[in-house]
Design an enzyme around this catalytic site. Structure first.
Site, short mmCIF file in Angstrom:
data_model
loop_
_atom_site.label_atom_id
_atom_site.label_comp_id
_atom_site.label_asym_id
_atom_site.label_seq_id
_atom_site.Cartn_x
_atom_site.Cartn_y
_atom_site.Cartn_z
N GLY A 10 -4.20 5.34 -19.02
CA GLY A 10 -4.21 4.84 -17.64
C GLY A 10 -4.23 6.00 -16.66
CD GLN A 11 -5.57 4.92 -11.13
OE1 GLN A 11 -6.10 5.70 -10.36
NE2 GLN A 11 -4.95 3.83 -10.73
CG ASP A 36 -0.10 -4.30 -28.05
OD1 ASP A 36 0.72 -4.51 -27.13
OD2 ASP A 36 -1.08 -5.03 -28.26
CE1 TYR A 99 6.50 6.16 -11.89
CE2 TYR A 99 6.24 5.88 -14.27
CZ TYR A 99 6.54 6.68 -13.18
OH TYR A 99 6.89 7.98 -13.37
CB THR A 101 3.56 -3.17 -7.83
OG1 THR A 101 2.63 -3.42 -6.78
CG2 THR A 101 4.13 -4.52 -8.27
CG ASP A 102 2.40 -2.19 -2.80
OD1 ASP A 102 2.01 -2.20 -3.98
OD2 ASP A 102 1.62 -2.22 -1.83
CE1 TYR A 125 0.21 -5.71 -11.50
CE2 TYR A 125 0.53 -5.88 -9.13
CZ TYR A 125 0.50 -5.12 -10.28
OH TYR A 125 0.77 -3.77 -10.22
CE LYS A 129 4.32 -3.35 -12.53
NZ LYS A 129 4.12 -2.41 -13.69
CD1 TRP A 150 -2.40 -0.65 -2.44
CD2 TRP A 150 -3.24 0.32 -0.62
NE1 TRP A 150 -2.63 -1.63 -1.51
CE2 TRP A 150 -3.13 -1.07 -0.38
CE3 TRP A 150 -3.74 1.15 0.41
CZ2 TRP A 150 -3.51 -1.66 0.83
CZ3 TRP A 150 -4.10 0.56 1.61
CH2 TRP A 150 -4.00 -0.82 1.81
#
Ligand SMILES: NC(=O)c1ccc[n+]([C@@H]2O[C@H](COP(=O)([O-])OP(=O)(O)OC[C@H]3O[C@@H](n4cnc5c(N)ncnc54)[C@H](OP(=O)(O)O)[C@@H]3O)[C@@H](O)[C@H]2O)c1
Length: 286
Positions: A10-11, A36, A99, A101-102, A125, A129, A150
Site C-alpha cells: 500500500g501507499q 492475509d 491507522y 480516517t477523517d 467505509y 474504520k 487524503w
C-alpha cells in the site's frame, strides 16, 4: 527494534519499508500474499515467527464507494481483523500502530476536528474504520492509533493519481469545492509515527499535514505546480452521485500530536511542493 509491517504494497506500507530499511530497523514487511490479515492463523504464525517489538498495520479496505456494497469485506479488514490483531498483540506484549480516517466524522462541525470530538461516520467505509478503532480501544493495549486524511504517496489509491488520469481523458475537470480535508503525505505520516514510537506514545491522535483545502483548491495547486493548463470547474460533490456519502468538512487538527512531540508538522502546500516531484514518475507511469 524489530518491526513487523503488514500491508507492504500500500501507499503507507511502501513509505515505511523505504524509511525503516534505511534506518537500521530489523524489518519484516509482508504483503497480502504472505499474510492475509483476515486469517487469524496467518497473523498468529507471523507474530510467533518474527517476535516483533512493534507491529505497524498499513492494511486497509480503502474503497469508499465499493464498501457500500462490499461492506462484509470492509468490516472484515478494517474492523474484525484489527480486533484479532490487537488481541494477539496484547497477548504477546507487542505495541500495535494502526491507522484510521477523517471519514469517521460527519463533517458538520465546521472547524477542524479534535480527538475529543464524537465520530459519526456517514459511509460504511467510515463505519468499518470507526468500529476498528473502538474494538482496539476496548482492549486497552499498547496501541497507537492515528487518524489520517487524503493520503498520498507512491501508489495509486490517491487523489493525485486519479487527477492526473482525468487530465489525460477530460477536457474540463469538475472537482468538488464542498469537500474539505487535509492532503497528507505518507512521508509526514511515517516521520511523525516514528517520532511517536521513539517517545513510546500510546492512544489516539490526529495526524495530518497542517492547514486544509477543498478538493478543488487541492487540484488547482497540483496543476499549478505541474504547470498543466486545464480548465477546472468547482462543483458540489452531489453532481457525482457517488454511492458513499462523504463528509463536507472533515479536516482534523494536528495540534495534540504536535504538542506532544514538540514539532511543527509542515503545511500541506509546502509538503506537496516538496514531495510531488518525487512522486511524478510513478503518477505518470501509466
Ligand atoms: N488513502 C487515503 O486517502 C486514506 C485516507 C484516510 C485514511 N487512510 C488510512 O491510512 C492507512 C494507509 O492507507 P493507504 O493509502 O496506504 O492504503 P492502500 O494504499 O489502499 O493500501 C492498503 C493495503 O492493504 C492491503 N490489504 C487489503 N486487504 C488486506 C488483507 N485482507 N490482508 C492483507 N493486506 C490487505 C492492500 O493489499 P492489496 O494491494 O493486495 O489490495 C494494500 O496493499 C489505512 O488505514 C487507510 O484506511 C487512507
Amino acid at each position: 527494534m524489530r518491526v513487523l509491517l503488514l500491508g507492504k504494497r500500500g501507499q503507507l506500507g511502501r513509505a515505511f519499508v523505504k524509511k525503516l530499511s534505511s534506518e537500521g530497523y530489523q524489518l519484516v514487511a509482508l504483503g497480502r500474499e504472505e499474510c492475509d490479515v483476515t486469517s487469524m492463523s496467518s497473523v498468529k504464525r507471523w507474530l510467533d515467527e518474527v517476535k516483533p517489538h512493534v507491529v505497524i498495520n498499513c492494511t486497509a479496505y480503502n474503497y469508499v464507494d465499493k464498501a457500500e456494497e462490499d461492506y462484509a469485506t470492509a468490516f472484515a479488514v478494517n474492523a474484525f481483523a484489527v480486533k484479532v490483531l490487537g488481541e494477539l498483540c496484547v497477548a504477546k506484549g507487542v505495541k500495535l500502530i494502526h491507522y484510521s480516517t477523517d471519514y469517521v466524522f460527519d463533517g458538520t462541525k465546521g472547524a477542524p476536528y479534535v480527538e475529543d470530538d464524537k465520530p459519526s461516520p456517514l459511509s460504511l467505509y467510515g463505519k468499518s474504520k470507526y468500529t476498528g478503532e473502538l474494538l482496539l480501544q476496548e482492549l486497552e493495549g499498547d496501541f497507537l492509533i492515528f487518524r489520517v486524511s487524503w493520503v498520498y504517496g507512491e501508489g495509486k489509491q490517491n487523489f493525485l493519481y486519479k487527477l492526473l488520469n482525468w487530465v489525460k481523458t477530460q477536457d474540463i475537470l469538475k472537482i468538488s469545492a464542498d469537500e474539505v480535508s487535509v492532503p497528507t503525505s505518507t512521508k509526514t505520516i511515517v516521520d511523525v509515527t516514528l517520532k511517536a514510537l521513539k517517545k513510546d506514545l500510546r492512544g489516539l491522535y490526529h495526524l495530518t499535514n497542517s492547514g486544509y483545502a477543498s478538493r478543488y483548491e487541492y487540484a488547482k495547486k497540483v496543476l499549478r505546480l505541474l504547470k498543466i493548463e486545464k480548465t477546472v470547474l468547482p462543483v458540489p460533490m452531489s453532481v457525482f452521485s457517488l454511492p458513499a456519502k462523504r463528509p463536507s468538512f472533515s479536516a482534523m487538527s494536528n495540534a495534540r500530536i504536535s504538542k506532544e512531540l514538540q514539532i511543527d508538522i509542515p503545511h500541506w502546500e509546502e509538503e506537496l511542493e516538496m514531495f510531488l516531484p518525487l512522486l511524478l514518475p510513478e503518477l505518470l507511469g501509466s
